[in-house]
Motif scaffolding. Structure first.
Motif, PDB file in Angstrom:
ATOM      1  N   GLY A 212       0.792  -1.221   0.000  1.00  0.00           N
ATOM      2  CA  GLY A 212       0.000   0.000   0.000  1.00  0.00           C
ATOM      3  C   GLY A 212       0.826   1.272   0.000  1.00  0.00           C
ATOM      4  N   HIS A 213       2.156   1.148  -0.018  1.00  0.00           N
ATOM      5  CA  HIS A 213       3.056   2.309  -0.060  1.00  0.00           C
ATOM      6  C   HIS A 213       2.708   3.122  -1.311  1.00  0.00           C
ATOM      7  CE1 HIS A 213       7.595   3.630  -0.107  1.00  0.00           C
ATOM      8  NE2 HIS A 213       6.774   4.657  -0.255  1.00  0.00           N
ATOM      9  N   THR A 214       2.256   4.330  -1.093  1.00  0.00           N
ATOM     10  CA  THR A 214       1.732   5.180  -2.162  1.00  0.00           C
ATOM     11  C   THR A 214       2.534   6.461  -2.276  1.00  0.00           C
ATOM     12  OG1 THR A 214      -0.499   4.292  -1.809  1.00  0.00           O
ATOM     13  CG2 THR A 214      -0.358   6.441  -2.892  1.00  0.00           C
ATOM     14  N   LEU A 215       2.701   6.932  -3.500  1.00  0.00           N
ATOM     15  CA  LEU A 215       3.348   8.214  -3.775  1.00  0.00           C
ATOM     16  C   LEU A 215       2.298   9.200  -4.268  1.00  0.00           C
ATOM     17  CD1 LEU A 215       6.491   6.895  -5.669  1.00  0.00           C
ATOM     18  CD2 LEU A 215       6.330   7.578  -3.274  1.00  0.00           C
ATOM     19  N   VAL A 216       2.360  10.419  -3.768  1.00  0.00           N
ATOM     20  CA  VAL A 216       1.444  11.480  -4.166  1.00  0.00           C
ATOM     21  C   VAL A 216       2.275  12.601  -4.773  1.00  0.00           C
ATOM     22  CG1 VAL A 216      -0.289  13.125  -3.359  1.00  0.00           C
ATOM     23  CG2 VAL A 216      -0.127  10.863  -2.283  1.00  0.00           C
TER      24      VAL A 216
ATOM     25  N   GLY B  61       1.281   6.488   7.806  1.00  0.00           N
ATOM     26  CA  GLY B  61       2.437   7.351   8.022  1.00  0.00           C
ATOM     27  C   GLY B  61       2.735   8.169   6.788  1.00  0.00           C
ATOM     28  N   VAL B  62       3.438   9.267   7.011  1.00  0.00           N
ATOM     29  CA  VAL B  62       3.776  10.158   5.904  1.00  0.00           C
ATOM     30  C   VAL B  62       5.258  10.515   5.986  1.00  0.00           C
ATOM     31  CG1 VAL B  62       3.068  12.221   7.194  1.00  0.00           C
ATOM     32  CG2 VAL B  62       3.142  12.295   4.714  1.00  0.00           C
TER      33      VAL B  62
ATOM     34  N   PRO C 242       0.809   2.563   4.966  1.00  0.00           N
ATOM     35  CA  PRO C 242      -0.014   1.991   6.025  1.00  0.00           C
ATOM     36  C   PRO C 242       0.901   1.353   7.077  1.00  0.00           C
ATOM     37  CG  PRO C 242      -0.323   0.782   3.953  1.00  0.00           C
ATOM     38  CD  PRO C 242       0.643   1.879   3.690  1.00  0.00           C
ATOM     39  N   LEU C 243       0.665   1.679   8.341  1.00  0.00           N
ATOM     40  CA  LEU C 243       1.579   1.254   9.404  1.00  0.00           C
ATOM     41  C   LEU C 243       0.914   0.338  10.427  1.00  0.00           C
ATOM     42  CD1 LEU C 243       3.149   4.727  10.296  1.00  0.00           C
ATOM     43  CD2 LEU C 243       3.995   3.056   8.633  1.00  0.00           C
TER      44      LEU C 243
ATOM     45  N   ALA D  94       8.271   0.907  12.917  1.00  0.00           N
ATOM     46  CA  ALA D  94       9.296   0.202  12.139  1.00  0.00           C
ATOM     47  C   ALA D  94       8.913   0.109  10.662  1.00  0.00           C
ATOM     48  CB  ALA D  94       9.531  -1.194  12.710  1.00  0.00           C
ATOM     49  N   ASP D  95       7.620   0.189  10.361  1.00  0.00           N
ATOM     50  CA  ASP D  95       7.175   0.127   8.966  1.00  0.00           C
ATOM     51  C   ASP D  95       7.607   1.345   8.152  1.00  0.00           C
ATOM     52  OD1 ASP D  95       5.955  -2.328   9.392  1.00  0.00           O
ATOM     53  OD2 ASP D  95       3.988  -1.437   9.806  1.00  0.00           O
ATOM     54  N   MET D  96       8.071   2.385   8.835  1.00  0.00           N
ATOM     55  CA  MET D  96       8.534   3.593   8.140  1.00  0.00           C
ATOM     56  C   MET D  96      10.030   3.558   7.834  1.00  0.00           C
ATOM     57  SD  MET D  96       6.119   5.856   7.462  1.00  0.00           S
ATOM     58  CE  MET D  96       6.992   7.382   7.223  1.00  0.00           C
ATOM     59  N   ASP D  97      10.679   2.451   8.102  1.00  0.00           N
ATOM     60  CA  ASP D  97      12.122   2.339   7.888  1.00  0.00           C
ATOM     61  C   ASP D  97      12.397   2.067   6.410  1.00  0.00           C
ATOM     62  OD1 ASP D  97      14.825   1.842   7.832  1.00  0.00           O
ATOM     63  OD2 ASP D  97      14.796   0.390   9.471  1.00  0.00           O
TER      64      ASP D  97
END
Length: 134
Positions: free
Chosen positions: A36-40, A82-83, A99-100, A104-107
């Protein structure tokens, strides 16, 4: 010379579209940290650094990203979205939404996921369905 993101937003390079407006485009990162890692991105503004955007464009970009984040949260099981604004790899302003389950998912140093095209399309469609409801 147009950036790769400008070409993606124009449809010249295929992407897994999550959401779009006249001015902004959201799509799945092809090297995601999490599903689900998305770029805007802004469609028509090729500024490298987000803080170089004019105030109205900056605010509109965040408003669009907020709507996309809500759709991600509704479409995928997560505790929070997260952003991050890193912007070092492509010289085109972009916001990462992830989505977190935990911080740690933001690493971004974690190994990137290798998802099938079918799974990517499924995730993009799920987020887009939720986006269209907002």
């Amino acid at each position: 010379m147009p950036t790769i993101f400008t070409k993606i937003a124009a449809g010249d390079i295929p992407s897994y579209k999550v959401a779009a407006s006249d001015d902004f485009y959201a799509f799945l990162d092809i090297n995601p940290v999490v599903e689900g890692h998305t770029l805007v991105i802004p469609r028509h503004i090729e500024k490298d650094y987000i803080f170089d955007l004019e105030s109205k464009d900056y605010q509109a970009l965040w408003a669009f990203a907020s709507k996309v984040a809500k759709a991600i949260g509704a479409a995928l099981p997560c505790k929070r979205v997260g952003v991050a604004v890193l912007g070092m790899e492509v010289p085109h302003t972009h916001i990462h939404l992830l989505p977190l389950q935990s911080e740690a998912d933001m690493d971004f140093r974690r190994p990137k996921l290798q998802l099938s095209p079918e799974r990517m399309a499924e995730i993009a469609a799920a987020i887009n369905r939720e986006y269209e409801k907002l």
